[in-house]
Design an enzyme around this catalytic site. Structure first.
Site, PDB file in Angstrom:
ATOM      1  CG  HIS A 304      -1.966   1.035   1.202  1.00 23.01           C
ATOM      2  ND1 HIS A 304      -2.858   1.175   0.167  1.00 23.01           N
ATOM      3  CD2 HIS A 304      -2.266   2.024   2.099  1.00 23.01           C
ATOM      4  CE1 HIS A 304      -3.670   2.202   0.420  1.00 23.01           C
ATOM      5  NE2 HIS A 304      -3.323   2.734   1.566  1.00 23.01           N
ATOM      6  CD  GLU A 315       1.947  -1.826   3.211  1.00 27.41           C
ATOM      7  OE1 GLU A 315       1.627  -2.666   2.345  1.00 27.41           O
ATOM      8  OE2 GLU A 315       1.951  -0.593   2.991  1.00 27.41           O
ATOM      9  CE  LYS A 336      -1.383   3.807  -2.723  1.00 28.32           C
ATOM     10  NZ  LYS A 336      -1.259   2.342  -2.572  1.00 28.32           N
ATOM     11  CG  HIS A 341      -3.124   6.962  -2.319  1.00 25.23           C
ATOM     12  ND1 HIS A 341      -3.854   5.956  -2.903  1.00 25.23           N
ATOM     13  CD2 HIS A 341      -3.390   6.882  -0.981  1.00 25.23           C
ATOM     14  CE1 HIS A 341      -4.534   5.306  -1.979  1.00 25.23           C
ATOM     15  NE2 HIS A 341      -4.263   5.842  -0.803  1.00 25.23           N
TER      16      HIS A 341
END
Length: 412
Positions: A304, A315, A336, A341
């Site tokens: 992510h 994370e 990203k 994002h």
């Protein structure tokens, strides 16, 4: 009953790196940033003045001119990406049984640009100036609706809106529908287009966005010690999923197999992840269980990795909790860093990227990784793409409200 197997046969990507699969993938493996100063509106008074905008997109290439004004940009992106996926898969949709084709495509926010435009018209010129297409032009499920109409898809249709996990949840739900024999072909993914004054101002008010306005291309820097927030992006990522045997029977090009899907909730906070990474940990574990895999089977995670101080650290903690010592043998990158994002479209785009990575045996990098953070100490594929044979790869998506999704793609 044995689960039916599901493969990826078509991909459509629209991103700040380019319109289409080739320019987006090429930009990723070159380590190119799609972030720049905002041009969609005058952002000079905003704390954040940078974003990953889609450049050069002409909706009339994909949609009839008279139809363009009837829907918001996120719908335009979704239609175009869906058409790309169909073309990529080599499917003649006129010959498909529409009852066995479904569409699950979501958006985190939907038609905010249209809302802002119509509100201004209301204030300046009165209610008679509101378009009759205003509501169907903005609501989240109309991306799926337009695609269903365009391709005669009469099977399951839905539109999750789970913030930044939307695209991954859409794909996971589509995957399960084929597994359960409720459809043979499914469109899945997400679309988003909210680089607007209200959205940028709102995220900036939360102090969620990077304010590295003088250096846009280095602003998104996941896991770097100097990261200061995420950078908004826009675009769409849509995958065409098929039941494996029918795909083989028609001689389809197969990117990879979708083998696992997990969902969880942090049940902790409206925007922050659970600090111990427990929600993220559970979703990865559930995806592994669904795929029938062990942690050591995973070689790559498209994380992510938003470039926020708390999110990236959490994370990393979660990955260590799930994978133990194997966490240090994994490659973990955040695309990203190059696309920004994409909010509700992030999970769709990053699933597409992961699927291509499995097929091509190439790991896209995390760019702008310059100053290591002692609390983020994994192999983040820093700054340069890497060749690597992949058997199994994971894609993580986590959203506001603590909603989490993990997908696992395996070499076919």
């Amino acid at each position: 009953m044995n689960k039916r197997r599901v493969v990826v046969t078509g991909i459509g990507m629209i991103s700040p790196l380019g319109i289409g699969n080739e320019p987006t993938w090429q930009g990723l493996i070159e380590g190119r940033s799609g972030i720049d100063r905002i041009t969609k509106f005058d952002a000079s008074a905003f704390a954040c003045q940078i974003a990953g905008e889609v450049r050069g997109f002409d909706p009339e290439k994909w949609i009839e001119k008279k139809e363009v004004k009837k829907s918001d940009t996120f719908i335009h992106y979704a239609i175009a990406a869906a058409q790309m996926a169909v073309d990529d898969a080599g499917l003649d949709m006129t010959k498909e049984d529409g009852d066995r084709v479904g569409v699950i495509i979501g958006s985190g926010i939907g038609g905010l640009p249209l809302i802002e435009e119509m509100h201004q018209k209301l204030m300046e010129r009165g209610p008679s100036r509101i378009s009759p297409f205003f509501i169907p032009g903005l609501i989240v499920n109309l991306a799926a609706g337009h695609i269903s109409i365009r391709f005669g898809a009469k099977g399951p249709s839905s539109a999750p809106a789970t913030a930044c996990a939307t695209g991954a949840h859409a794909l996971g739900d589509a995957f399960k529908i084929i597994q359960r024999d409720e459809a043979d072909v499914m469109f899945g993914g997400g679309s988003e287009a909210v680089i607007t004054p209200l959205a940028v101002g709102g995220f900036a008010a939360m102090r969620a966005l990077s304010t590295r306005n003088d250096d846009p291309q280095h602003a998104s820097r996941p896991w770097d010690a100097d990261r200061d927030g995420f950078v908004m992006g826009e675009g769409a990522g849509i995958l065409l999923l098929e039941e494996r045997e029918r795909a083989l029977a028609r001689g389809a090009k197969i990117y990879c197999e979708l083998t696992g899907y997990g969902m969880s909730s942090d049940a902790y906070h409206i925007t922050s992840p659970a600090e111990d990474g427990s929600g993220m940990m559970r979703v990865m574990q559930r995806a592994l269980k669904d795929a029938g895999l062990h942690p050591q089977d995973i070689q790559y995670i498209n994380a992510h990795g938003t470039s926020t101080p708390v999110g990236d650290k959490t994370e990393t903690v979660a990955i260590k909790r799930v994978f133990g010592d194997h966490a240090y043998k994994l490659a973990v990158s955040s695309t990203k860093s190059m696309t920004g994002h994409l909010l509700g479209a992030a999970g769709g785009l990053e699933a597409a990227i992961t699927a291509i990575a499995v097929k091509e045996g190439v790991l896209p990098p995390t760019i702008n990784y310059e100053k290591p953070d002692p609390e983020c100490d994994l192999d983040y594929v820093p700054n340069k793409a890497r060749q690597a044979g992949l058997s199994h790869a994971m894609s993580n998506s986590f959203g506001f409200g603590g909603t989490n999704a993990t997908l696992i793609f395996s070499k076919h």
